[in-house]
Motif scaffolding. Structure first.
Motif, mmCIF file in Angstrom:
data_model
loop_
_atom_site.group_PDB
_atom_site.id
_atom_site.type_symbol
_atom_site.label_atom_id
_atom_site.label_comp_id
_atom_site.label_asym_id
_atom_site.label_seq_id
_atom_site.Cartn_x
_atom_site.Cartn_y
_atom_site.Cartn_z
ATOM 1 N N GLN A 1 0.793 -1.193 -0.025
ATOM 2 C CA GLN A 1 0.008 0.059 0.152
ATOM 3 C C GLN A 1 0.848 1.119 -0.107
ATOM 4 O O GLN A 1 0.687 2.268 -0.768
ATOM 5 N N THR A 2 1.950 1.362 0.849
ATOM 6 C CA THR A 2 2.702 2.478 0.898
ATOM 7 C C THR A 2 4.292 1.788 1.137
ATOM 8 O O THR A 2 4.642 1.431 2.087
ATOM 9 N N VAL A 3 4.946 1.772 0.003
ATOM 10 C CA VAL A 3 6.395 1.094 0.093
ATOM 11 C C VAL A 3 7.360 2.034 0.709
ATOM 12 O O VAL A 3 7.151 3.275 0.895
ATOM 13 N N SER A 4 8.271 1.532 1.556
ATOM 14 C CA SER A 4 9.376 2.272 2.057
ATOM 15 C C SER A 4 10.536 1.575 1.660
ATOM 16 O O SER A 4 10.741 0.717 1.072
ATOM 17 N N ARG A 5 11.723 2.512 2.119
ATOM 18 C CA ARG A 5 13.116 1.902 1.771
ATOM 19 C C ARG A 5 13.451 0.648 2.346
ATOM 20 O O ARG A 5 14.212 -0.162 1.616
ATOM 21 N N ALA A 6 12.641 0.034 3.426
ATOM 22 C CA ALA A 6 12.888 -1.455 3.769
ATOM 23 C C ALA A 6 12.436 -2.378 2.873
ATOM 24 O O ALA A 6 12.879 -3.429 3.046
ATOM 25 N N ASP A 7 11.651 -2.076 2.055
ATOM 26 C CA ASP A 7 10.894 -2.964 1.199
ATOM 27 C C ASP A 7 12.023 -3.236 0.042
ATOM 28 O O ASP A 7 11.555 -4.114 -0.978
ATOM 29 N N THR A 8 13.057 -2.658 -0.191
ATOM 30 C CA THR A 8 14.157 -2.859 -1.202
ATOM 31 C C THR A 8 14.501 -4.283 -1.046
ATOM 32 O O THR A 8 14.898 -4.498 0.015
ATOM 33 N N GLY A 9 14.733 -4.836 -2.142
ATOM 34 C CA GLY A 9 15.179 -6.182 -2.341
ATOM 35 C C GLY A 9 15.011 -6.934 -3.563
ATOM 36 O O GLY A 9 14.227 -6.579 -4.504
ATOM 37 N N GLN A 10 15.319 -8.357 -3.375
ATOM 38 C CA GLN A 10 14.997 -9.076 -4.659
ATOM 39 C C GLN A 10 13.929 -9.956 -4.378
ATOM 40 O O GLN A 10 13.660 -10.711 -3.586
ATOM 41 N N TYR A 11 13.064 -10.002 -5.485
ATOM 42 C CA TYR A 11 11.858 -10.684 -5.304
ATOM 43 C C TYR A 11 11.590 -11.716 -6.582
ATOM 44 O O TYR A 11 11.971 -11.441 -7.629
ATOM 45 N N HIS A 12 11.114 -12.852 -6.090
ATOM 46 C CA HIS A 12 10.634 -13.976 -7.058
ATOM 47 C C HIS A 12 9.489 -14.749 -6.620
ATOM 48 O O HIS A 12 9.210 -14.618 -5.364
ATOM 49 N N CYS A 13 8.776 -15.235 -7.453
ATOM 50 C CA CYS A 13 7.272 -16.077 -7.058
ATOM 51 C C CYS A 13 7.598 -17.530 -7.779
ATOM 52 O O CYS A 13 7.999 -18.030 -8.571
ATOM 53 N N GLU A 14 6.874 -18.247 -6.599
ATOM 54 C CA GLU A 14 6.923 -19.537 -6.975
ATOM 55 C C GLU A 14 5.456 -20.248 -7.309
ATOM 56 O O GLU A 14 4.660 -19.689 -6.344
ATOM 57 N N ALA A 15 5.193 -20.849 -8.220
ATOM 58 C CA ALA A 15 4.033 -21.747 -8.542
ATOM 59 C C ALA A 15 3.825 -23.208 -8.280
ATOM 60 O O ALA A 15 4.793 -23.796 -8.713
ATOM 61 N N ARG A 16 2.767 -23.525 -7.890
ATOM 62 C CA ARG A 16 2.607 -25.097 -7.452
ATOM 63 C C ARG A 16 1.087 -25.472 -7.447
ATOM 64 O O ARG A 16 0.194 -24.504 -7.258
ATOM 65 N N ASN A 17 0.899 -26.609 -7.844
ATOM 66 C CA ASN A 17 -0.452 -27.325 -7.690
ATOM 67 C C ASN A 17 -0.771 -28.669 -7.299
ATOM 68 O O ASN A 17 -1.694 -29.189 -7.802
ATOM 69 N N GLY A 18 0.483 -29.141 -6.796
ATOM 70 C CA GLY A 18 0.358 -30.579 -6.290
ATOM 71 C C GLY A 18 0.496 -31.587 -7.566
ATOM 72 O O GLY A 18 0.476 -32.805 -7.285
ATOM 73 N N VAL A 19 0.477 -31.255 -8.700
ATOM 74 C CA VAL A 19 0.839 -32.280 -9.924
ATOM 75 C C VAL A 19 1.942 -32.739 -10.017
ATOM 76 O O VAL A 19 2.452 -33.830 -10.243
ATOM 77 N N GLY A 20 3.144 -31.537 -10.167
ATOM 78 C CA GLY A 20 4.282 -31.885 -10.534
ATOM 79 C C GLY A 20 5.214 -30.941 -9.498
ATOM 80 O O GLY A 20 4.769 -30.209 -8.782
ATOM 81 N N PRO A 21 6.662 -30.917 -9.887
ATOM 82 C CA PRO A 21 7.371 -30.118 -8.985
ATOM 83 C C PRO A 21 7.041 -28.372 -9.330
ATOM 84 O O PRO A 21 6.667 -27.955 -10.380
ATOM 85 N N SER A 22 7.271 -27.751 -8.232
ATOM 86 C CA SER A 22 7.028 -26.223 -8.474
ATOM 87 C C SER A 22 7.929 -25.481 -9.077
ATOM 88 O O SER A 22 9.020 -26.175 -9.457
#
Length: 303
Positions: free
Chosen positions: A186-207
């Motif tokens: 909602q309101t970012v600050s300098r503490a939110d600086t960083g490297q971001y990535h996402c993981e997807a999973r559905n239980g059928v195969g590896p994420s």
């Protein structure tokens, strides 16, 4: 005697069974590119050689097995035993609802049918991640993650500097929708600086995960904003003064009788304009000077 008659009626009634069609597995789930079995079992009253048909029920109804053979895309990659069909290397195009129909013209009930639904499961694919490279403190920022191909739909986990972000955490400065894959600050600050990535999973195969992206949060430069506003105001005032000065000195004056403006020198143009006005006045009043020759002749005559 009575018992014998009753037993005979019971045996005859038990033998008279009209055509019935059932399936051991009405709901079938298999992984993509594996084999699928569509179960269909039947019993008839009299007909020993009933007609068996398989159809796929989509927007339009299409034949799968008809007149003793497989048709269309099922030809050469399917087999039938009794009325049960086995499909080899199924894909998403094979997913859907199927109907097994058994026709027995010699029976009192000539037609029976059952439905089988085939669901083809797809493991997660590498999701597409939308992470802004930079943002200003105090602004709202959204990070998005989506896998368009997994079946069932994937759920998502966000990571910051390779550490998972909890979905529910007291006093968190963000919210995560694990089903849509949206991470919202909602309101970012300098503490939110960083490297971001996402993981997807559905239980059928590896994420599967997308590549990490650095998001840099910078402070808003208030001094630079104020200096820019002041400079803009000075430019506006300077332009206004220039327009006033030009108008004051006649650079935007207009000749009468003309439909356009022309700049002109103040003194000479004023005199020329007066002479032009006098000429126009004389023409409208009907007065005109006599020719120069006639004036000399009259003068000599009077002398």
């Amino acid at each position: 005697m009575f018992v014998s008659v009753a037993l005979l009626i019971l045996i005859q009634s038990a033998a008279v069974v009209p055509v019935t069609v059932t399936s051991r597995s009405p709901q079938v789930e298999v992984h993509e590119f594996s084999d699928a079995e569509l179960s269909c079992e039947f019993r008839t009253e009299k007909d020993k050689n009933p007609r068996i048909e398989w159809k796929k029920i989509d927007k339009d109804v299409s034949f799968v097995f008809y007149d003793g053979r497989f048709v269309g895309p099922f030809n050469e990659r399917a087999e039938i035993e009794g009325a049960t069909v086995r499909l080899r290397r199924v894909t998403q195009l094979d997913a859907g609802k199927y109907r097994c129909e058994v026709s027995a013209p010699q029976d009192s009930i000539t037609l029976g049918e059952t439905n089988v639904t085939l669901k083809v499961l797809v493991p997660p694919q590498t999701p597409s991640c939308d992470v802004p490279s930079s943002a200003l403190t105090g602004s709202q920022v959204e990070l998005r993650c989506k896998d368009q191909h997994s079946i069932p739909p994937a759920v998502y986990t966000w990571f910051k500097n390779n550490h998972p972000l909890p979905i529910r955490q007291p006093n968190a400065t963000y919210t995560i929708d694990e089903f849509s894959g949206v991470l919202t600050f909602q309101t970012v600050s300098r503490a939110d600086t960083g490297q971001y990535h996402c993981e997807a999973r559905n239980g059928v195969g590896p994420s599967k995960s997308c590549q990490g992206t650095l998001m840099q949060i910078d402070d808003l430069n208030v001094a630079a904003v104020i200096a820019g506003v002041v400079l803009l105001c000075l430019l506006v005032l300077l332009c206004a003064f220039g327009v006033f000065y030009a108008h004051r000195h006649g650079y935007f004056s207009r000749h009468r009788g003309r439909s356009f403006w022309i700049p002109q020198c103040h003194g000479a143009a004023h005199i020329s304009s007066q002479n032009l006005h006098r000429t126009e006045h004389a023409q409208h009043s009907g007065y005109s000077h006599p020719p120069k020759e006639d004036f000399k002749h009259t003068q000599s005559f009077m002398l």
